[in-house]
Design an enzyme around this catalytic site. Structure first.
Site, PDB file in Angstrom:
ATOM      1  N   HIS A 139      20.386 -15.892  39.773  1.00  0.00           N
ATOM      2  CA  HIS A 139      19.176 -16.123  38.985  1.00  0.00           C
ATOM      3  C   HIS A 139      17.995 -15.309  39.498  1.00  0.00           C
ATOM      4  CE1 HIS A 139      20.696 -20.249  37.347  1.00  0.00           C
ATOM      5  NE2 HIS A 139      21.411 -19.220  36.951  1.00  0.00           N
ATOM      6  N   SER A 197      21.633 -11.681  35.507  1.00  0.00           N
ATOM      7  CA  SER A 197      23.035 -11.414  35.244  1.00  0.00           C
ATOM      8  C   SER A 197      23.211 -10.039  34.625  1.00  0.00           C
ATOM      9  CB  SER A 197      23.604 -12.483  34.303  1.00  0.00           C
ATOM     10  OG  SER A 197      24.964 -12.251  34.046  1.00  0.00           O
ATOM     11  N   LYS A 244      28.270 -23.038  24.773  1.00  0.00           N
ATOM     12  CA  LYS A 244      29.374 -22.086  24.931  1.00  0.00           C
ATOM     13  C   LYS A 244      30.186 -22.395  26.187  1.00  0.00           C
ATOM     14  CE  LYS A 244      29.792 -17.074  24.253  1.00  0.00           C
ATOM     15  NZ  LYS A 244      29.008 -15.812  24.196  1.00  0.00           N
ATOM     16  N   ASP A 245      29.491 -22.651  27.303  1.00  0.00           N
ATOM     17  CA  ASP A 245      30.170 -22.943  28.565  1.00  0.00           C
ATOM     18  C   ASP A 245      30.926 -24.259  28.513  1.00  0.00           C
ATOM     19  OD1 ASP A 245      29.265 -20.597  29.636  1.00  0.00           O
ATOM     20  OD2 ASP A 245      27.568 -21.483  30.699  1.00  0.00           O
ATOM     21  N   GLU A 277      52.310 -19.592  47.286  1.00  0.00           N
ATOM     22  CA  GLU A 277      51.953 -19.772  45.881  1.00  0.00           C
ATOM     23  C   GLU A 277      51.671 -18.427  45.221  1.00  0.00           C
ATOM     24  OE1 GLU A 277      51.482 -23.265  44.139  1.00  0.00           O
ATOM     25  OE2 GLU A 277      53.124 -22.923  45.539  1.00  0.00           O
TER      26      GLU A 277
END
Length: 366
Positions: A192, A196, A219-220, A263
């Site tokens: 922030h 971005s 959206k998120d 894994e």
């Protein structure tokens, strides 16, 4: 406090062109919180003792539906986290988000810590594969020159992997979770502070900005809900899809599994280690790849260069190929192909980070 939350989550100016790849950061944060909550609850039920740990973990899966849900959500949650992390880092590489040094440096540290967190968590059930995976991977520390044997004894708590190792691993696993949580806040702070990146790699301007809420929050949250439904569906349809059959056998130091493998999110590095005859050589190749992956440079977005896109997708293809090869038996021709792919991946990553540097004016504006 209210003003801080409002500036960072509600009234934050955000570029309008951000696509769904930018939702991965929010989903990583959300699922990491879920992992910490389920991990804390499971830590209350777990016993770090090599003689009873396996039976305790099996009882969590067999005796109660709620503890079964907690454990398998924790298992699938870490798989989803690594998938989202790879998407997040892949997007950052493609759009050259690593030019924002503060955000990238903290994010890369988070990736390393997440690997440590996943590795220590994989050891805790104390089944055959976790015990022997710990034995193989901790032996890398012993191969380091000069201080390697001493470091190995501090890591495992003796001359080999024992119950003392399990107790140390459990402590590290719990502590790393909260360290990761703190670094996530620091990552958000740097993000922030610098702003971005965007798909066009254009200089920020207020002409195409919108507030984070409600355009991006909806959206998120939509991506988070869809991902959660997918995890729940897998949880009840095929919960053991990624669990090795050796995970149902208690650790036995006298019985080595036919094929030892970690894994899927560690298979690339495991393939590199296994294909090089020298442990130090394989470790040096992994460190070289991670160094070139980390080093922050000023590059143009891959969207502007077809040749840069070809190298990017070549790296992705080689990485996924090594994931497959890492699960194959260590024999001809897999080892030879692994060697070739490992060296090519390091060379391509070096080329991807060094070339296509922008002009001085663009670099200063970014």
């Amino acid at each position: 406090m209210i003003n801080i939350i409002r500036r960072n989550l509600i009234d934050l100016p955000t570029n309008y062109s951000l696509n769904y790849f930018w939702c991965s950061g929010f989903m990583i944060s959300s699922f990491m919180l879920v992992q910490i909550i389920t991990g804390v609850i499971l830590s209350f039920l777990y016993v770090a003792d090599s003689s009873v740990s396996f039976s305790v973990v099996m009882n969590l899966s067999n005796d109660s539906f709620y503890t079964w849900c907690l454990r398998y959500w924790h298992i699938w949650g870490v798989n989803l986290l690594f998938f989202l992390f790879f998407v997040h880092m892949g997007r950052a590489l493609y759009y050259s988000s690593y030019s924002k040094k503060g955000v990238w440096n903290v994010g890369f540290i988070l990736y390393l810590l997440l690997m440590g967190e996943a590795f220590t968590g994989y050891i805790l059930p104390w089944h055959q594969m976790s015990y022997w995976a710990a034995t193989v991977l901790t032996s890398i520390a012993e191969s380091l020159p000069v201080f390697g044997p001493t470091l190995y004894k501090y890591i495992v708590g003796g001359f080999s992997v024992t119950g003392s190792t399990l107790l140390r691993v459990f402590s590290v696993h719990v502590c790393l979770g909260f360290i990761i949580l703190g670094l996530m806040v620091l990552h958000l702070y740097y993000l922030h502070k610098s702003g971005s990146n965007n798909p066009l790699f254009s200089v920020s301007s207020f002409s195409d900005m919108v507030y984070f809420h409600s355009y991006f929050t909806i959206k998120d949250f939509m991506c988070f809900i869809v991902s959660s439904f997918i995890v729940v569906f897998i949880l009840f349809y095929s919960p053991d899809a990624l669990v090795d059959i050796e995970a149902y056998l208690e650790a036995d130091p006298m019985n080595t599994p036919v094929s030892i493998k970690p894994e899927w999110y560690f298979l690339t590095f495991y393939a590199i280690l296994r294909c090089i005859n020298s442990k130090l050589g394989g470790l040096a190749l992994i460190v070289s790849f991670l160094f070139f992956l980390w080093v922050p440079t000023f590059n143009n977005s891959s969207a502007y260069f077809v040749s840069r896109q070809l190298i990017f997708w070549s790296i992705i293809t080689l990485f996924l190929s090594l994931v497959y090869l890492g699960g194959c038996h260590p024999e001809y021709p897999y080892l030879q192909v692994c060697q070739c792919f490992s060296i090519l991946m390091v060379i391509f990553m070096f080329s991807f980070k060094i070339f296509w540097r922008p002009s001085v004016s663009v670099r200063l504006s970014v």
